[in-house]
Design an enzyme around this catalytic site. Structure first.
Site, PDB file in Angstrom:
ATOM      1  N   SER A 174       0.849  -1.197   0.000  1.00 21.73           N
ATOM      2  CA  SER A 174       0.000   0.000   0.000  1.00 21.73           C
ATOM      3  C   SER A 174       0.876   1.236   0.000  1.00 21.73           C
ATOM      4  O   SER A 174       1.949   1.259   0.603  1.00 21.73           O
ATOM      5  CB  SER A 174      -0.897   0.023   1.239  1.00 21.73           C
ATOM      6  OG  SER A 174      -1.585   1.258   1.344  1.00 21.73           O
TER       7      SER A 174
ATOM      8  N   TYR B   5      -2.381   0.098  10.015  1.00 25.08           N
ATOM      9  CA  TYR B   5      -2.408  -0.376   8.627  1.00 25.08           C
ATOM     10  C   TYR B   5      -1.111  -0.024   7.905  1.00 25.08           C
ATOM     11  O   TYR B   5      -0.500  -0.870   7.234  1.00 25.08           O
ATOM     12  CB  TYR B   5      -3.601   0.241   7.907  1.00 25.08           C
ATOM     13  CG  TYR B   5      -3.682  -0.082   6.433  1.00 25.08           C
ATOM     14  CD1 TYR B   5      -4.066  -1.348   6.006  1.00 25.08           C
ATOM     15  CD2 TYR B   5      -3.396   0.883   5.473  1.00 25.08           C
ATOM     16  CE1 TYR B   5      -4.146  -1.645   4.650  1.00 25.08           C
ATOM     17  CE2 TYR B   5      -3.475   0.595   4.122  1.00 25.08           C
ATOM     18  CZ  TYR B   5      -3.859  -0.667   3.711  1.00 25.08           C
ATOM     19  OH  TYR B   5      -3.937  -0.959   2.374  1.00 25.08           O
ATOM     20  N   ALA B   6      -0.665   1.216   8.044  1.00 27.28           N
ATOM     21  CA  ALA B   6       0.559   1.650   7.374  1.00 27.28           C
ATOM     22  C   ALA B   6       1.771   0.879   7.885  1.00 27.28           C
ATOM     23  O   ALA B   6       2.644   0.486   7.104  1.00 27.28           O
ATOM     24  CB  ALA B   6       0.761   3.151   7.572  1.00 27.28           C
TER      25      ALA B   6
ATOM     26  N   LYS C 143       1.705  -2.638   6.440  1.00 29.44           N
ATOM     27  CA  LYS C 143       2.083  -2.654   5.032  1.00 29.44           C
ATOM     28  C   LYS C 143       3.565  -2.335   4.831  1.00 29.44           C
ATOM     29  O   LYS C 143       4.197  -2.820   3.886  1.00 29.44           O
ATOM     30  CB  LYS C 143       1.205  -1.675   4.256  1.00 29.44           C
ATOM     31  CG  LYS C 143      -0.220  -2.176   4.050  1.00 29.44           C
ATOM     32  CD  LYS C 143      -0.260  -3.487   3.272  1.00 29.44           C
ATOM     33  CE  LYS C 143      -1.667  -3.891   2.899  1.00 29.44           C
ATOM     34  NZ  LYS C 143      -1.707  -5.153   2.124  1.00 29.44           N
TER      35      LYS C 143
END
Length: 267
Positions: A145, A158-159, A162
């Site tokens: 991402s 999330y970051a 990823k």
């Protein structure tokens, strides 16, 4: 249209969105495609649509958070087709609103990491022994991402997950390259799909479009085309790469969009 002819490909999370785009292009290029996810009816619909276009696909249930489910997917694919040439680790829970560091609970953090990197790691771990038996090795493609490209106001877990996928890609490529197993990562930009379009606010689209260097948002096929290349023999010398497919959004300094609005190149 035979760039993947004779290859067997698993595309995780291929019952919706980007996964469908990848799977359909794989089938069009001659691969036997394993469609997998938790939603059987939607998965079978993808299989049927591929068959209607002359391709070959097969649905297998998979829950990325359940290790026994992932193991069964890999083993059953080999039993059915005799090998696995390509694994696309696409399945993940998108947590774009998971919050700031002080807002996140450990439960939220663990849930995102379990889905977005733990599952990718375990599927990779399971497929490697089978790819090592292939004469031509195999290709593992992780879907990352652009959230991992820099800090943002939210999406913390999330970051970070990823970003871990980015590094897992490089470690896998390094450790198994001599066995002809390649591993690359594709970072999508804003991809508007039939499933998410109604949930993407126009204000968000406008923010992204002001920073995208081309004149549109991405679509699943944009990611699919890159995955076709990385899964094909054309990419035999490409491994350990993290590739942005984002319309150029991350190719410029952060002030470009604002200066464009001012019709100025600088202050």
């Amino acid at each position: 249209m035979d760039r993947l002819k004779g290859k067997v490909a698993i595309v995780t999370g291929s019952t919706s969105g980007i996964g469908i785009g990848i799977a359909r292009l794989y089938a069009a290029e001659g691969a036997k495609v394993v469609i997998c996810g938790r939603r059987k009816e939607k998965g079978q619909a993808v299989v049927d649509s591929i068959a209607a276009e002359g391709g070959e696909a097969w649905y297998h249930f998979m829950d990325m958070t359940d290790t026994s489910s992932v193991e069964a997917l890999i083993a059953d694919t080999v039993e059915k087709y005799g090998k696995i040439d390509i694994l696309v680790n696409n399945a993940a829970n998108v947590g774009l609103k998971d919050g700031r560091v002080d807002e996140l609970t450990l439960e939220m953090w663990d849930a995102i990491f379990q889905s977005d990197i733990r599952g990718t790691f375990f599927a990779t771990k399971c497929v490697i022994p089978y790819m090592e038996k292939n004469e031509n090795g195999g290709s593992i493609i992780n879907i990352g991402s652009m959230a991992s490209c820099g800090g943002d106001l939210g999406s913390t877990a999330y970051a970070c997950a990823k970003a871990g996928v980015d590094m897992l890609t490089k470690y896998t490529a390094l450790q198994y390259g001599k066995q002809n197993i390649r591993c690359n990562c594709v970072r999508p930009g804003l991809i508007v799909t039939p499933q998410n379009e109604a949930n993407v606010p126009q204000a968000l689209k406008d923010v992204f479009l002001s920073n995208i260097m081309v004149n549109r948002y991405g679509c699943p096929e944009d990611i699919g085309h890159m995955c076709v290349y990385l899964g094909s023999d054309e990419a035999a010398y490409v491994t350990g790469q993290v590739v942005n497919v984002d319309g150029g959004m991350n190719s410029h300094v952060s002030t470009v969009a604002q200066f464009k609005e001012l019709n100025s190149r600088t202050w």
